[in-house]
Design a protein around this motif. Structure first.
Motif, PDB file in Angstrom:
ATOM      1  N   THR A  82      37.872   8.224-105.840  1.00 25.86           N
ATOM      2  CA  THR A  82      36.442   8.115-106.103  1.00 25.86           C
ATOM      3  C   THR A  82      36.011   6.658-106.057  1.00 25.86           C
ATOM      4  O   THR A  82      36.798   5.747-106.319  1.00 25.86           O
ATOM      5  CB  THR A  82      36.078   8.681-107.492  1.00 25.86           C
ATOM      6  N   ARG A 110      35.451  11.415-103.209  1.00 31.00           N
ATOM      7  CA  ARG A 110      34.191  11.778-103.848  1.00 31.00           C
ATOM      8  C   ARG A 110      33.444  10.511-104.239  1.00 31.00           C
ATOM      9  O   ARG A 110      34.051   9.572-104.742  1.00 31.00           O
ATOM     10  CB  ARG A 110      34.430  12.624-105.105  1.00 31.00           C
ATOM     11  N   GLN A 130      30.908   8.517-106.628  1.00 27.61           N
ATOM     12  CA  GLN A 130      30.258   8.504-107.931  1.00 27.61           C
ATOM     13  C   GLN A 130      28.858   7.932-107.719  1.00 27.61           C
ATOM     14  O   GLN A 130      28.699   6.753-107.408  1.00 27.61           O
ATOM     15  CB  GLN A 130      31.059   7.643-108.922  1.00 27.61           C
ATOM     16  N   ILE A 138      32.229  13.704-111.347  1.00 28.24           N
ATOM     17  CA  ILE A 138      33.407  13.660-110.479  1.00 28.24           C
ATOM     18  C   ILE A 138      34.317  14.862-110.743  1.00 28.24           C
ATOM     19  O   ILE A 138      34.651  15.625-109.833  1.00 28.24           O
ATOM     20  CB  ILE A 138      34.189  12.337-110.673  1.00 28.24           C
TER      21      ILE A 138
END
Length: 299
Positions: A137, A164, A166, A176
């Motif tokens: 992330t 992913r 944030q 998340i």
């Protein structure tokens, strides 16, 4: 350059860099080889391009990563130290038995990297060393784009590492970790410094200690603003992480973070216990004259 013997026993980066072999594996490294006054092969560690070439060679030789490239100015971390973190974190999953065969391997183990950056070092090392499934992330869309290129260019990572973004910079785990999702381990290299001035001063001290005469603004390992500093520095960031971790106590086995300043450990240990952690560990990692700690807690 000699690497210290204090690295984790499972860390493959023991002893000296075999630069001749590494340059055969990764041809761009060859142009950066130099001789020290003692006649030993090395590279110019003050040159970010040389450091990135060395990292690419190490990743290719030890982890079968054939493409690894960063956008200009993004953090290029020293791989032996990052590998140490992963192997010490693996010991947490192994419990009391930390011999090689006792560390759980395979995609049934899920790792979450908070702040993977463009370099994706922790997911790469974790997946290639232990076969873990990894999620990286970051708040930086360009970093994630560069990391995605690394995944797509290296078939061993495809389907094993995902990313992913944030979108709320004030949050760490919220937004998340999905409902019902389980992670056995989270890792993080928090922004160390509390301000841009702190980061610049630390960089200048490092370059002075190394007797580097070029631009004091130059960083051999580079780094974007959010990779290097945030208000309150690592202490505030990890405290926020501890506070949020309570909300995901049933979804994560071990929460961990690198702690660069030993003086922060007592405060952070107390914060984790006050948050309700049933176990808190401080693991010392030593790389030559440099030492750091891995703080781990679970509920």
């Amino acid at each position: 350059m000699t690497k210290p013997a204090q690295l984790h026993p499972r860390n493959p980066h023991q002893g000296r860099y075999h630069l001749t072999q590494l340059s055969l594996d990764h041809a761009p490294l060859h142009s950066h080889l130099v001789l020290t006054p003692a006649g030993e092969q090395s590279i110019n560690f003050s040159d970010p391009v040389a450091v990135q070439a060395l990292n690419a060679a190490l990743l290719k030789h030890y982890y079968q990563i054939n493409f690894w490239q960063l956008p200009p100015g993004y953090l290029c971390p020293p791989i032996p130290g990052r590998a140490d973190y992963i192997h010490y974190a693996a010991d947490l999953l192994a419990g009391a038995n930390t011999v090689s065969g006792s560390v759980p391997k395979g995609k049934q183990i899920s790792l979450l990297d908070i702040g993977c950056g463009a370099n994706l070092i922790y997911p790469i090392i974790a997946n290639r060393s232990y076969g873990w499934r990894c999620v990286g992330t970051d708040i930086d869309a360009l970093a994630l784009k560069a990391a995605q290129l690394i995944i797509e260019a290296n078939p061993p990572l495809t389907g094993q590492v995902s990313l992913r973004q944030q979108t709320n910079s004030s949050k760490v785990f919220h937004g998340i970790i999905k409902a019902g999702e389980q992670f056995q381990l989270t890792v993080c290299n928090p922004p160390f410094y509390g301000s841009a001035a702190d980061a610049a001063a630390a960089n200048q001290r490092k370059r002075s200690n190394l007797k580097l005469a070029d631009s004091p603004q130059k960083r051999n390992f580079a780094g974007q603003q959010h990779e290097l500093w945030c208000p309150g520095g690592e202490l505030a960031f990890i405290q926020k992480m501890i506070t949020e971790s309570v909300d995901f106590a049933s979804q994560v086995g071990w929460f961990t973070s690198l702690v660069s300043q030993q003086s922060h450990l007592k405060v952070l240990d107390a914060a984790a216990r006050q948050a309700g952690a049933v176990e808190v560990k401080q693991l010392k990692m030593q790389q030559g004259q440099k030492s750091s700690h891995l703080l781990a807690w679970r509920f």
